[in-house]
Design a protein around this motif. Structure first.
Motif, PDB file in Angstrom:
ATOM      1  N   ASP A  64       0.814  -1.224   0.000  1.00 20.34           N
ATOM      2  CA  ASP A  64       0.000   0.000   0.000  1.00 20.34           C
ATOM      3  C   ASP A  64       0.838   1.260   0.000  1.00 20.34           C
ATOM      4  O   ASP A  64       0.333   2.360   0.188  1.00 20.34           O
ATOM      5  CB  ASP A  64      -0.906   0.024   1.245  1.00 20.34           C
ATOM      6  N   LEU A  65       2.137   1.136  -0.208  1.00 24.43           N
ATOM      7  CA  LEU A  65       3.049   2.270  -0.107  1.00 24.43           C
ATOM      8  C   LEU A  65       2.878   3.203  -1.306  1.00 24.43           C
ATOM      9  O   LEU A  65       2.764   2.724  -2.431  1.00 24.43           O
ATOM     10  CB  LEU A  65       4.474   1.703  -0.083  1.00 24.43           C
ATOM     11  N   PRO A  66       2.826   4.520  -1.085  1.00 24.75           N
ATOM     12  CA  PRO A  66       2.872   5.424  -2.250  1.00 24.75           C
ATOM     13  C   PRO A  66       4.244   5.297  -2.928  1.00 24.75           C
ATOM     14  O   PRO A  66       5.269   5.586  -2.320  1.00 24.75           O
ATOM     15  CB  PRO A  66       2.697   6.812  -1.641  1.00 24.75           C
ATOM     16  N   VAL A  67       4.230   4.833  -4.179  1.00 23.89           N
ATOM     17  CA  VAL A  67       5.468   4.679  -4.955  1.00 23.89           C
ATOM     18  C   VAL A  67       5.243   5.384  -6.284  1.00 23.89           C
ATOM     19  O   VAL A  67       4.354   5.013  -7.039  1.00 23.89           O
ATOM     20  CB  VAL A  67       5.812   3.192  -5.207  1.00 23.89           C
ATOM     21  N   VAL A  68       6.011   6.432  -6.541  1.00 28.49           N
ATOM     22  CA  VAL A  68       5.816   7.219  -7.753  1.00 28.49           C
ATOM     23  C   VAL A  68       7.084   7.174  -8.591  1.00 28.49           C
ATOM     24  O   VAL A  68       8.180   6.895  -8.092  1.00 28.49           O
ATOM     25  CB  VAL A  68       5.425   8.678  -7.437  1.00 28.49           C
ATOM     26  N   ILE A  69       6.911   7.460  -9.878  1.00 30.20           N
ATOM     27  CA  ILE A  69       8.056   7.486 -10.790  1.00 30.20           C
ATOM     28  C   ILE A  69       7.949   8.709 -11.673  1.00 30.20           C
ATOM     29  O   ILE A  69       6.843   9.129 -12.035  1.00 30.20           O
ATOM     30  CB  ILE A  69       8.153   6.199 -11.638  1.00 30.20           C
ATOM     31  N   GLY A  70       9.078   9.308 -12.010  1.00 35.43           N
ATOM     32  CA  GLY A  70       9.062  10.476 -12.886  1.00 35.43           C
ATOM     33  C   GLY A  70      10.352  10.595 -13.660  1.00 35.43           C
ATOM     34  O   GLY A  70      11.360   9.972 -13.326  1.00 35.43           O
ATOM     35  N   GLY A  71      10.303  11.429 -14.716  1.00 34.16           N
ATOM     36  CA  GLY A  71      11.511  11.718 -15.479  1.00 34.16           C
ATOM     37  C   GLY A  71      11.317  11.542 -16.965  1.00 34.16           C
ATOM     38  O   GLY A  71      10.233  11.737 -17.490  1.00 34.16           O
ATOM     39  N   LYS A  72      12.411  11.193 -17.648  1.00 35.05           N
ATOM     40  CA  LYS A  72      12.360  10.853 -19.073  1.00 35.05           C
ATOM     41  C   LYS A  72      12.278   9.329 -19.143  1.00 35.05           C
ATOM     42  O   LYS A  72      13.278   8.648 -18.958  1.00 35.05           O
ATOM     43  CB  LYS A  72      13.624  11.341 -19.785  1.00 35.05           C
TER      44      LYS A  72
END
Lengths: 147, 421
Positions: A91-99
Protein backbone atom coordinates in the motif's frame (compact mmCIF):
# COMPACT_ATOMS: atom_id res chain seq x y z
CA UNK A 1 1.24 4.30 4.81
CA UNK A 2 4.57 3.29 6.31
CA UNK A 3 4.30 1.15 9.39
CA UNK A 4 6.25 3.65 11.51
CA UNK A 5 4.69 6.69 13.16
CA UNK A 6 6.76 9.75 12.25
CA UNK A 7 6.38 13.47 12.62
CA UNK A 8 8.56 14.08 9.57
CA UNK A 9 7.68 11.83 6.63
CA UNK A 10 10.57 9.78 5.29
CA UNK A 11 10.95 9.58 1.55
CA UNK A 12 13.23 7.06 -0.12
CA UNK A 13 14.59 8.62 -3.32
CA UNK A 14 16.25 6.47 -5.95
CA UNK A 15 17.03 5.92 -9.59
CA UNK A 16 16.58 2.65 -11.51
CA UNK A 17 19.18 -0.04 -12.08
CA UNK A 18 20.51 1.10 -15.47
CA UNK A 19 20.40 4.87 -14.91
CA UNK A 20 23.61 6.69 -14.02
CA UNK A 21 22.27 10.27 -14.00
CA UNK A 22 22.24 12.14 -10.69
CA UNK A 23 21.34 15.84 -11.13
CA UNK A 24 17.69 14.85 -11.05
CA UNK A 25 18.32 13.16 -7.70
CA UNK A 26 20.31 16.12 -6.30
CA UNK A 27 17.46 18.46 -7.25
CA UNK A 28 14.69 16.22 -5.95
CA UNK A 29 16.44 15.73 -2.62
CA UNK A 30 16.56 19.49 -2.09
CA UNK A 31 12.95 19.86 -3.25
CA UNK A 32 11.64 17.12 -0.99
CA UNK A 33 13.59 18.43 2.01
CA UNK A 34 12.23 21.93 1.45
CA UNK A 35 8.71 20.44 1.41
CA UNK A 36 9.30 19.04 4.88
CA UNK A 37 10.40 15.48 4.20
CA UNK A 38 13.40 13.60 5.46
CA UNK A 39 15.15 12.08 2.46
CA UNK A 40 17.33 9.02 2.02
CA UNK A 41 18.94 9.33 -1.42
CA UNK A 42 20.13 6.00 -2.81
CA UNK A 43 21.81 7.64 -5.79
CA UNK A 44 22.36 6.17 -9.23
CA UNK A 45 22.31 2.65 -10.66
CA UNK A 46 20.30 1.15 -7.85
CA UNK A 47 19.72 -2.59 -8.27
CA UNK A 48 16.10 -3.70 -7.71
CA UNK A 49 17.18 -5.86 -4.76
CA UNK A 50 18.91 -2.96 -3.00
CA UNK A 51 15.89 -0.70 -3.29
CA UNK A 52 13.55 -3.41 -2.03
CA UNK A 53 15.88 -4.15 0.91
CA UNK A 54 16.06 -0.45 1.81
CA UNK A 55 12.27 -0.18 1.73
CA UNK A 56 11.98 -3.25 3.94
CA UNK A 57 14.54 -1.95 6.45
CA UNK A 58 13.71 1.76 6.60
CA UNK A 59 9.90 1.57 6.08
CA UNK A 60 9.68 4.94 4.32
CA UNK A 61 6.37 6.76 4.00
CA UNK A 62 6.83 7.07 0.25
CA UNK A 63 9.20 6.04 -2.51
CA UNK A 64 10.16 8.40 -5.33
CA UNK A 65 11.85 6.91 -8.38
CA UNK A 66 13.47 9.41 -10.75
CA UNK A 67 15.04 8.30 -14.01
CA UNK A 68 16.07 10.16 -17.16
CA UNK A 69 17.96 7.72 -19.40
CA UNK A 70 14.99 6.53 -21.43
CA UNK A 71 14.85 3.05 -19.91
CA UNK A 72 12.44 4.00 -17.09
CA UNK A 73 9.42 2.37 -18.68
CA UNK A 74 11.09 -1.02 -18.68
CA UNK A 75 13.21 -0.76 -15.53
CA UNK A 76 10.45 0.96 -13.52
CA UNK A 77 7.79 -1.59 -14.38
CA UNK A 78 10.06 -4.47 -13.42
CA UNK A 79 11.10 -2.76 -10.19
CA UNK A 80 7.61 -1.87 -8.97
CA UNK A 81 6.25 -5.32 -9.82
CA UNK A 82 8.94 -6.88 -7.63
CA UNK A 83 8.47 -4.27 -4.91
CA UNK A 84 4.66 -4.71 -4.72
CA UNK A 85 5.09 -8.45 -4.22
CA UNK A 86 6.33 -7.69 -0.69
CA UNK A 87 3.56 -7.12 1.90
CA UNK A 88 5.40 -4.16 3.43
CA UNK A 89 5.16 -2.35 0.11
CA UNK A 90 1.66 -3.30 -0.99
CA UNK A 91 0.00 0.00 0.00
CA UNK A 92 3.05 2.27 -0.11
CA UNK A 93 2.87 5.42 -2.25
CA UNK A 94 5.47 4.68 -4.96
CA UNK A 95 5.82 7.22 -7.75
CA UNK A 96 8.06 7.49 -10.79
CA UNK A 97 9.06 10.48 -12.89
CA UNK A 98 11.51 11.72 -15.48
CA UNK A 99 12.36 10.85 -19.07
CA UNK A 100 10.81 7.41 -19.15
CA UNK A 101 11.19 6.40 -22.80
CA UNK A 102 13.64 7.14 -25.63
CA UNK A 103 11.24 9.31 -27.63
CA UNK A 104 9.62 11.79 -25.27
CA UNK A 105 6.47 11.80 -23.07
CA UNK A 106 3.85 9.23 -24.10
CA UNK A 107 0.45 8.38 -22.53
CA UNK A 108 0.99 4.68 -23.19
CA UNK A 109 4.11 4.77 -21.01
CA UNK A 110 2.18 6.32 -18.11
CA UNK A 111 -0.56 3.73 -18.42
CA UNK A 112 1.92 0.86 -18.57
CA UNK A 113 3.65 2.04 -15.40
CA UNK A 114 0.40 2.66 -13.51
CA UNK A 115 -0.79 -0.83 -14.40
CA UNK A 116 2.53 -2.24 -13.22
CA UNK A 117 1.84 -0.75 -9.80
CA UNK A 118 3.02 2.84 -9.53
CA UNK A 119 0.78 5.20 -7.56
CA UNK A 120 1.54 8.08 -9.95
CA UNK A 121 3.67 8.75 -13.02
CA UNK A 122 5.25 12.13 -13.84
CA UNK A 123 6.66 12.39 -17.33
CA UNK A 124 9.19 14.94 -18.46
CA UNK A 125 6.56 17.61 -19.08
CA UNK A 126 5.22 17.55 -15.49
CA UNK A 127 6.30 20.31 -13.12
CA UNK A 128 7.86 19.40 -9.76
CA UNK A 129 4.90 20.88 -7.90
CA UNK A 130 2.85 17.91 -9.07
CA UNK A 131 5.17 15.54 -7.28
CA UNK A 132 4.92 17.53 -4.04
CA UNK A 133 1.15 17.80 -4.36
CA UNK A 134 0.76 14.09 -4.98
CA UNK A 135 2.96 13.19 -2.02
CA UNK A 136 1.09 15.60 0.27
CA UNK A 137 -2.21 14.00 -0.70
CA UNK A 138 -0.84 10.46 -0.37
CA UNK A 139 0.74 11.11 3.02
CA UNK A 140 -2.21 12.90 4.61
CA UNK A 141 -3.64 10.89 7.48
CA UNK A 142 -6.90 9.16 6.52
CA UNK A 143 -10.00 11.05 7.73
CA UNK A 144 -11.73 9.65 10.85
CA UNK A 145 -14.17 6.90 9.87
CA UNK A 146 -12.57 6.09 6.50
CA UNK A 147 -11.34 2.49 6.00
CA UNK B 1 44.90 0.73 -43.46
CA UNK B 2 42.91 2.76 -40.93
CA UNK B 3 45.20 5.06 -38.94
CA UNK B 4 45.23 4.84 -35.16
CA UNK B 5 42.91 7.22 -33.35
CA UNK B 6 45.58 9.43 -31.81
CA UNK B 7 47.64 9.45 -35.00
CA UNK B 8 44.60 10.48 -37.03
CA UNK B 9 43.89 13.42 -34.73
CA UNK B 10 47.54 14.53 -34.82
CA UNK B 11 47.65 14.30 -38.62
CA UNK B 12 44.53 16.40 -39.08
CA UNK B 13 45.13 19.89 -40.38
CA UNK B 14 42.11 21.31 -38.58
CA UNK B 15 40.00 20.76 -35.49
CA UNK B 16 38.76 17.18 -35.45
CA UNK B 17 35.06 16.98 -34.61
CA UNK B 18 33.28 13.92 -33.27
CA UNK B 19 29.71 13.01 -32.33
CA UNK B 20 28.21 10.95 -29.57
CA UNK B 21 26.29 8.26 -31.40
CA UNK B 22 24.98 4.79 -30.65
CA UNK B 23 22.14 2.89 -32.30
CA UNK B 24 21.17 -0.63 -31.35
CA UNK B 25 20.68 -1.83 -34.91
CA UNK B 26 23.93 -2.51 -36.80
CA UNK B 27 22.46 -1.07 -40.01
CA UNK B 28 21.66 2.20 -38.24
CA UNK B 29 25.07 2.25 -36.55
CA UNK B 30 26.67 1.72 -39.94
CA UNK B 31 24.65 4.54 -41.49
CA UNK B 32 25.64 6.84 -38.63
CA UNK B 33 29.34 6.09 -38.93
CA UNK B 34 29.29 6.60 -42.70
CA UNK B 35 27.44 9.89 -42.36
CA UNK B 36 30.00 11.00 -39.76
CA UNK B 37 32.88 10.01 -42.00
CA UNK B 38 31.40 11.79 -45.01
CA UNK B 39 30.38 14.99 -43.24
CA UNK B 40 31.91 18.26 -44.45
CA UNK B 41 34.40 18.26 -41.55
CA UNK B 42 37.46 16.38 -40.32
CA UNK B 43 35.84 13.69 -38.25
CA UNK B 44 36.39 10.55 -36.24
CA UNK B 45 33.61 8.13 -35.47
CA UNK B 46 31.93 7.02 -32.27
CA UNK B 47 30.18 3.91 -31.12
CA UNK B 48 28.34 4.82 -27.91
CA UNK B 49 27.43 1.78 -25.90
CA UNK B 50 23.95 1.32 -24.34
CA UNK B 51 23.42 1.78 -20.63
CA UNK B 52 22.66 -1.89 -19.87
CA UNK B 53 26.03 -2.84 -21.31
CA UNK B 54 27.64 0.03 -19.43
CA UNK B 55 26.56 -1.39 -16.10
CA UNK B 56 27.47 -4.93 -17.13
CA UNK B 57 23.87 -6.16 -17.42
CA UNK B 58 24.56 -8.11 -20.61
CA UNK B 59 21.49 -10.27 -20.07
CA UNK B 60 19.28 -7.20 -20.23
CA UNK B 61 21.07 -6.01 -23.37
CA UNK B 62 20.47 -9.41 -24.96
CA UNK B 63 16.80 -9.45 -23.88
CA UNK B 64 16.27 -6.01 -25.36
CA UNK B 65 17.79 -7.19 -28.61
CA UNK B 66 15.59 -10.28 -28.69
CA UNK B 67 12.38 -8.44 -27.84
CA UNK B 68 12.99 -5.40 -30.01
CA UNK B 69 12.99 -3.00 -27.05
CA UNK B 70 14.77 0.21 -28.08
CA UNK B 71 18.23 0.62 -26.58
CA UNK B 72 20.00 3.94 -26.02
CA UNK B 73 23.25 2.74 -27.60
CA UNK B 74 25.04 -0.04 -29.44
CA UNK B 75 25.26 -3.29 -27.43
CA UNK B 76 28.84 -4.00 -28.46
CA UNK B 77 29.38 -6.83 -26.00
CA UNK B 78 26.33 -8.85 -27.08
CA UNK B 79 25.89 -7.94 -30.73
CA UNK B 80 27.01 -10.48 -33.32
CA UNK B 81 30.75 -9.74 -33.68
CA UNK B 82 30.57 -10.38 -37.41
CA UNK B 83 27.83 -7.77 -37.77
CA UNK B 84 29.93 -5.28 -35.81
CA UNK B 85 33.03 -6.12 -37.84
CA UNK B 86 31.06 -5.50 -41.04
CA UNK B 87 29.96 -2.11 -39.69
CA UNK B 88 33.55 -1.15 -38.87
CA UNK B 89 34.85 -2.36 -42.22
CA UNK B 90 32.21 -0.33 -44.05
CA UNK B 91 33.07 2.77 -42.03
CA UNK B 92 36.81 2.36 -42.63
CA UNK B 93 37.93 5.33 -40.51
CA UNK B 94 39.06 5.75 -36.90
CA UNK B 95 36.36 4.90 -34.41
CA UNK B 96 36.29 5.37 -30.63
CA UNK B 97 34.11 3.36 -28.29
CA UNK B 98 32.37 5.54 -25.68
CA UNK B 99 30.72 3.98 -22.70
CA UNK B 100 30.66 5.02 -19.05
CA UNK B 101 31.57 1.83 -17.26
CA UNK B 102 33.12 1.69 -13.81
CA UNK B 103 33.97 -1.98 -14.43
CA UNK B 104 34.67 -1.91 -18.14
CA UNK B 105 35.75 -5.51 -18.76
CA UNK B 106 32.88 -6.39 -21.14
CA UNK B 107 33.51 -3.30 -23.26
CA UNK B 108 37.28 -3.78 -23.40
CA UNK B 109 36.87 -7.50 -24.14
CA UNK B 110 34.49 -6.74 -27.00
CA UNK B 111 36.93 -4.16 -28.34
CA UNK B 112 39.80 -6.64 -28.23
CA UNK B 113 37.76 -9.14 -30.23
CA UNK B 114 36.98 -6.48 -32.83
CA UNK B 115 40.50 -5.04 -33.06
CA UNK B 116 39.34 -1.68 -31.71
CA UNK B 117 41.95 0.23 -29.73
CA UNK B 118 40.46 3.61 -28.84
CA UNK B 119 38.18 4.27 -25.91
CA UNK B 120 37.75 6.60 -22.98
CA UNK B 121 36.90 6.99 -19.34
CA UNK B 122 38.98 6.36 -16.28
CA UNK B 123 38.73 4.78 -12.85
CA UNK B 124 37.42 7.96 -11.21
CA UNK B 125 35.38 9.60 -13.93
CA UNK B 126 33.35 6.53 -14.80
CA UNK B 127 32.95 5.45 -11.22
CA UNK B 128 32.05 8.40 -9.02
CA UNK B 129 29.49 10.19 -11.15
CA UNK B 130 27.80 7.20 -12.73
CA UNK B 131 27.88 4.13 -10.56
CA UNK B 132 27.82 2.78 -7.04
CA UNK B 133 30.85 0.60 -7.58
CA UNK B 134 33.44 1.33 -4.89
CA UNK B 135 36.45 3.23 -6.19
CA UNK B 136 38.63 0.51 -4.67
CA UNK B 137 37.06 -1.91 -7.20
CA UNK B 138 37.01 0.43 -10.17
CA UNK B 139 40.72 1.20 -9.93
CA UNK B 140 42.02 -2.40 -10.28
CA UNK B 141 39.40 -3.14 -12.94
CA UNK B 142 40.50 -0.18 -15.03
CA UNK B 143 44.18 -0.97 -14.38
CA UNK B 144 43.79 -4.48 -15.76
CA UNK B 145 41.75 -3.34 -18.77
CA UNK B 146 44.17 -0.54 -19.61
CA UNK B 147 47.16 -2.83 -19.33
CA UNK B 148 45.54 -5.45 -21.56
CA UNK B 149 44.70 -2.77 -24.14
CA UNK B 150 48.28 -1.47 -24.10
CA UNK B 151 49.66 -4.97 -24.60
CA UNK B 152 47.30 -5.79 -27.46
CA UNK B 153 48.91 -3.41 -29.96
CA UNK B 154 50.49 -0.07 -30.62
CA UNK B 155 47.32 1.83 -31.50
CA UNK B 156 45.95 1.89 -27.97
CA UNK B 157 44.47 5.33 -27.26
CA UNK B 158 42.72 6.35 -24.07
CA UNK B 159 40.89 9.57 -23.43
CA UNK B 160 40.27 10.72 -19.87
CA UNK B 161 36.73 11.58 -18.90
CA UNK B 162 37.94 13.33 -15.75
CA UNK B 163 37.64 16.72 -17.42
CA UNK B 164 33.86 16.36 -17.26
CA UNK B 165 32.80 14.49 -14.11
CA UNK B 166 29.21 15.60 -13.42
CA UNK B 167 29.37 18.00 -16.37
CA UNK B 168 28.21 21.05 -14.45
CA UNK B 169 29.06 23.23 -11.48
CA UNK B 170 32.60 21.90 -10.96
CA UNK B 171 35.24 24.61 -10.72
CA UNK B 172 37.59 23.60 -13.54
CA UNK B 173 40.78 23.53 -11.46
CA UNK B 174 39.51 20.22 -10.08
CA UNK B 175 38.49 18.95 -13.54
CA UNK B 176 41.96 19.72 -14.88
CA UNK B 177 43.55 17.85 -11.96
CA UNK B 178 41.29 14.81 -12.44
CA UNK B 179 41.92 14.73 -16.18
CA UNK B 180 45.69 14.85 -15.67
CA UNK B 181 45.59 12.21 -12.92
CA UNK B 182 43.63 9.78 -15.11
CA UNK B 183 46.12 10.33 -17.95
CA UNK B 184 48.96 9.59 -15.50
CA UNK B 185 47.05 6.43 -14.53
CA UNK B 186 46.76 5.37 -18.19
CA UNK B 187 50.49 5.97 -18.69
CA UNK B 188 51.33 4.01 -15.54
CA UNK B 189 49.51 1.03 -17.02
CA UNK B 190 51.29 1.09 -20.34
CA UNK B 191 49.38 3.38 -22.69
CA UNK B 192 51.57 5.79 -24.63
CA UNK B 193 48.95 7.76 -26.55
CA UNK B 194 46.25 9.60 -24.65
CA UNK B 195 43.89 12.53 -24.78
CA UNK B 196 42.86 14.73 -21.89
CA UNK B 197 39.34 16.04 -21.72
CA UNK B 198 37.83 19.23 -20.43
CA UNK B 199 34.21 20.29 -20.66
CA UNK B 200 32.95 23.69 -21.74
CA UNK B 201 31.16 25.31 -18.81
CA UNK B 202 29.74 28.68 -17.94
CA UNK B 203 32.65 31.09 -18.50
CA UNK B 204 34.71 31.20 -21.72
CA UNK B 205 37.50 33.08 -19.92
CA UNK B 206 37.64 30.54 -17.13
CA UNK B 207 37.52 27.68 -19.64
CA UNK B 208 40.41 29.20 -21.65
CA UNK B 209 42.46 29.43 -18.47
CA UNK B 210 41.55 25.81 -17.71
CA UNK B 211 42.60 24.61 -21.18
CA UNK B 212 45.93 26.38 -20.77
CA UNK B 213 46.42 24.76 -17.36
CA UNK B 214 45.51 21.35 -18.75
CA UNK B 215 48.08 21.61 -21.53
CA UNK B 216 50.75 22.88 -19.11
CA UNK B 217 50.21 19.98 -16.70
CA UNK B 218 50.04 17.41 -19.52
CA UNK B 219 53.41 18.59 -20.78
CA UNK B 220 54.81 18.36 -17.26
CA UNK B 221 53.39 15.00 -16.16
CA UNK B 222 53.30 13.14 -19.52
CA UNK B 223 56.70 13.95 -21.07
CA UNK B 224 57.12 10.56 -22.80
CA UNK B 225 53.56 10.16 -24.04
CA UNK B 226 51.87 11.59 -27.13
CA UNK B 227 48.76 13.46 -26.10
CA UNK B 228 46.15 15.93 -27.26
CA UNK B 229 43.35 17.85 -25.60
CA UNK B 230 39.70 17.14 -26.34
CA UNK B 231 36.98 19.65 -25.48
CA UNK B 232 33.42 18.56 -24.78
CA UNK B 233 30.69 20.92 -25.92
CA UNK B 234 28.60 21.90 -22.92
CA UNK B 235 27.55 18.80 -20.98
CA UNK B 236 24.84 20.36 -18.86
CA UNK B 237 21.24 21.44 -19.38
CA UNK B 238 21.18 22.38 -23.05
CA UNK B 239 19.34 25.22 -24.83
CA UNK B 240 15.87 24.22 -25.99
CA UNK B 241 15.81 26.41 -29.11
CA UNK B 242 17.61 25.63 -32.34
CA UNK B 243 19.30 29.02 -32.45
CA UNK B 244 20.41 28.72 -28.83
CA UNK B 245 21.83 25.24 -29.36
CA UNK B 246 23.69 26.31 -32.49
CA UNK B 247 25.14 29.39 -30.80
CA UNK B 248 26.38 27.32 -27.86
CA UNK B 249 27.89 24.76 -30.21
CA UNK B 250 29.61 27.53 -32.18
CA UNK B 251 31.06 28.96 -28.98
CA UNK B 252 32.38 25.50 -28.12
CA UNK B 253 34.19 25.37 -31.46
CA UNK B 254 35.68 28.83 -30.88
CA UNK B 255 36.79 27.80 -27.39
CA UNK B 256 38.39 24.61 -28.69
CA UNK B 257 40.47 26.38 -31.31
CA UNK B 258 41.42 29.38 -29.15
CA UNK B 259 42.38 27.06 -26.29
CA UNK B 260 44.53 24.66 -28.31
CA UNK B 261 42.28 21.61 -28.21
CA UNK B 262 42.80 19.22 -31.15
CA UNK B 263 39.39 17.56 -30.98
CA UNK B 264 35.87 18.59 -30.07
CA UNK B 265 32.92 16.38 -29.18
CA UNK B 266 29.79 18.10 -30.38
CA UNK B 267 26.27 18.41 -29.05
CA UNK B 268 23.24 18.71 -31.31
CA UNK B 269 20.07 20.80 -31.44
CA UNK B 270 18.20 17.75 -30.12
CA UNK B 271 20.18 17.55 -26.90
CA UNK B 272 17.49 19.08 -24.69
CA UNK B 273 14.77 16.90 -26.19
CA UNK B 274 15.89 13.42 -27.19
CA UNK B 275 18.64 11.27 -28.65
CA UNK B 276 19.78 12.97 -31.89
CA UNK B 277 19.18 11.68 -35.37
CA UNK B 278 22.13 11.11 -37.70
CA UNK B 279 21.21 14.26 -39.64
CA UNK B 280 21.22 16.32 -36.46
CA UNK B 281 24.65 15.03 -35.57
CA UNK B 282 25.99 15.77 -39.05
CA UNK B 283 24.63 19.31 -38.88
CA UNK B 284 26.40 19.84 -35.56
CA UNK B 285 29.68 18.44 -36.91
CA UNK B 286 29.54 20.67 -39.98
CA UNK B 287 28.62 23.75 -37.97
CA UNK B 288 31.49 23.18 -35.55
CA UNK B 289 33.93 22.64 -38.41
CA UNK B 290 32.76 25.76 -40.25
CA UNK B 291 33.14 27.92 -37.15
CA UNK B 292 36.53 26.38 -36.28
CA UNK B 293 37.76 27.20 -39.79
CA UNK B 294 37.30 30.92 -39.13
CA UNK B 295 38.92 30.86 -35.66
CA UNK B 296 42.60 31.06 -34.76
CA UNK B 297 44.39 29.88 -31.61
CA UNK B 298 45.09 32.57 -29.01
CA UNK B 299 48.65 33.85 -29.51
CA UNK B 300 49.47 33.95 -25.81
CA UNK B 301 48.32 32.49 -22.49
CA UNK B 302 45.15 33.78 -20.81
CA UNK B 303 45.13 35.92 -17.67
CA UNK B 304 46.28 33.88 -14.66
CA UNK B 305 43.69 33.93 -11.89
CA UNK B 306 45.27 31.01 -10.04
CA UNK B 307 43.64 28.07 -11.81
CA UNK B 308 46.95 26.42 -12.85
CA UNK B 309 48.24 26.73 -9.29
CA UNK B 310 45.05 25.16 -7.90
CA UNK B 311 45.17 22.24 -10.34
CA UNK B 312 48.89 21.70 -9.74
CA UNK B 313 48.40 21.62 -5.96
CA UNK B 314 45.68 18.99 -6.34
CA UNK B 315 47.72 16.77 -8.66
CA UNK B 316 50.82 17.00 -6.46
CA UNK B 317 48.84 16.32 -3.29
CA UNK B 318 47.37 13.15 -4.77
CA UNK B 319 50.64 11.87 -6.23
CA UNK B 320 52.29 12.40 -2.83
CA UNK B 321 49.88 9.90 -1.23
CA UNK B 322 51.21 6.77 -2.92
CA UNK B 323 53.72 5.65 -5.56
CA UNK B 324 50.88 3.84 -7.32
CA UNK B 325 48.60 6.47 -8.81
CA UNK B 326 45.55 4.19 -8.58
CA UNK B 327 46.09 3.67 -4.86
CA UNK B 328 46.78 7.37 -4.51
CA UNK B 329 43.39 8.19 -6.06
CA UNK B 330 41.56 5.86 -3.68
CA UNK B 331 43.33 7.36 -0.68
CA UNK B 332 42.76 10.89 -1.96
CA UNK B 333 38.98 10.50 -2.15
CA UNK B 334 38.86 8.67 1.18
CA UNK B 335 40.68 11.56 2.81
CA UNK B 336 38.71 14.26 1.01
CA UNK B 337 41.87 15.52 -0.72
CA UNK B 338 39.70 15.26 -3.80
CA UNK B 339 35.99 16.04 -3.40
CA UNK B 340 33.61 16.52 -6.33
CA UNK B 341 30.76 18.94 -5.53
CA UNK B 342 27.27 17.42 -5.73
CA UNK B 343 28.59 13.91 -6.37
CA UNK B 344 26.38 11.36 -4.57
CA UNK B 345 28.82 8.45 -4.63
CA UNK B 346 29.55 6.93 -1.21
CA UNK B 347 33.33 7.28 -1.77
CA UNK B 348 33.07 11.03 -2.41
CA UNK B 349 33.42 13.08 0.76
CA UNK B 350 30.61 15.37 -0.30
CA UNK B 351 31.71 18.44 1.66
CA UNK B 352 32.88 20.50 -1.30
CA UNK B 353 30.37 22.97 -2.69
CA UNK B 354 30.48 25.38 -5.60
CA UNK B 355 28.42 28.25 -6.90
CA UNK B 356 28.05 30.31 -10.03
CA UNK B 357 29.32 33.83 -9.67
CA UNK B 358 27.57 36.72 -11.38
CA UNK B 359 30.33 36.82 -14.00
CA UNK B 360 29.65 33.18 -14.88
CA UNK B 361 32.79 31.80 -13.24
CA UNK B 362 32.50 28.72 -11.09
CA UNK B 363 33.83 29.32 -7.61
CA UNK B 364 34.22 27.29 -4.46
CA UNK B 365 31.75 27.90 -1.62
CA UNK B 366 33.51 25.21 0.35
CA UNK B 367 36.65 23.24 -0.54
CA UNK B 368 36.12 20.46 2.00
CA UNK B 369 39.46 18.78 2.70
CA UNK B 370 41.06 19.73 -0.60
CA UNK B 371 44.43 21.56 -0.58
CA UNK B 372 42.90 24.64 -2.17
CA UNK B 373 43.54 28.15 -0.92
CA UNK B 374 40.66 29.05 1.37
CA UNK B 375 41.43 32.75 1.19
CA UNK B 376 39.43 33.07 -2.02
CA UNK B 377 36.45 30.94 -0.98
CA UNK B 378 33.12 32.79 -0.87
CA UNK B 379 30.73 30.89 1.34
CA UNK B 380 27.36 31.31 -0.36
CA UNK B 381 23.98 30.80 1.35
CA UNK B 382 22.79 27.19 1.51
CA UNK B 383 21.76 26.08 -1.97
CA UNK B 384 18.02 25.65 -2.47
CA UNK B 385 16.31 23.49 -5.11
CA UNK B 386 15.46 26.71 -6.93
CA UNK B 387 19.03 27.93 -6.66
CA UNK B 388 20.33 24.66 -8.02
CA UNK B 389 17.94 24.81 -10.99
CA UNK B 390 18.94 28.40 -11.64
CA UNK B 391 22.61 27.46 -11.71
CA UNK B 392 22.01 24.35 -13.81
CA UNK B 393 19.87 26.33 -16.24
CA UNK B 394 22.04 29.44 -16.56
CA UNK B 395 23.60 28.43 -19.88
CA UNK B 396 20.29 27.27 -21.36
CA UNK B 397 18.56 30.53 -20.47
CA UNK B 398 21.44 32.66 -21.72
CA UNK B 399 21.56 31.01 -25.14
CA UNK B 400 17.81 30.57 -25.56
CA UNK B 401 17.24 34.25 -24.84
CA UNK B 402 19.56 35.35 -27.65
CA UNK B 403 17.82 36.97 -30.58
CA UNK B 404 16.53 34.34 -32.93
CA UNK B 405 17.80 35.93 -36.08
CA UNK B 406 21.37 36.29 -34.83
CA UNK B 407 23.25 34.39 -37.47
CA UNK B 408 25.96 32.23 -36.00
CA UNK B 409 28.02 32.34 -39.17
CA UNK B 410 27.39 35.96 -40.18
CA UNK B 411 25.85 36.12 -43.65
CA UNK B 412 26.74 32.56 -44.56
CA UNK B 413 23.87 30.10 -44.91
CA UNK B 414 23.51 27.36 -42.32
CA UNK B 415 25.47 24.24 -43.18
CA UNK B 416 22.30 22.22 -43.72
CA UNK B 417 21.21 24.56 -46.49
CA UNK B 418 24.27 23.78 -48.60
CA UNK B 419 22.68 20.70 -50.11
CA UNK B 420 23.45 16.98 -49.85
CA UNK B 421 27.10 16.07 -49.25
Amino acid sequence: MGGVARRVPLVLLSSVSSDSHTWNLVFLQLLLEEAGHQVVNLGACVPDGLLIAEVGQRRPDAVVISTVNGHGRVDGARLVTALRSHPFAADLPVVIGGKLGVSGPDPATAEHLLRAGFTAVFQDDAGPEHLIGTLRAALEPAPVGAR
Amino acid sequence: MIPGFGAAVRAAGSLVVQPRMGFADPAAMRAGLLATRDARATTVGTITVDSYTRVGDLAAARRAGASGTPLNGYPIATADPRATADVLAAAAFPVQVRHGSALPEPVFAAMAGLGLAATEGGPVSYCLPYSRVPLSRSVPSWAACVRALSEAGTDAHLETFGGCMLGQLCPPGLLVALSVLEAVFFRAHGVRDVSLSLTQQTSPDQDLEALHALRALAARFLPDVTWHVVLYAYMGVYPRTGHGARALMADAAVLAVRGGASRLIVKTEAEAHRIPTIAENVAALELAAAVAATTTPDPGPPADTGLLAEATALVEAVLDLDDDVGHALVRAFAAGVLDVPFCLHADNAGRARSHLDTDGRLRWSSVGGMPIDRAGVARAPRLSSTGLLEALGRVQRHYDSMEEDRRVLGDRPRAAALGPA
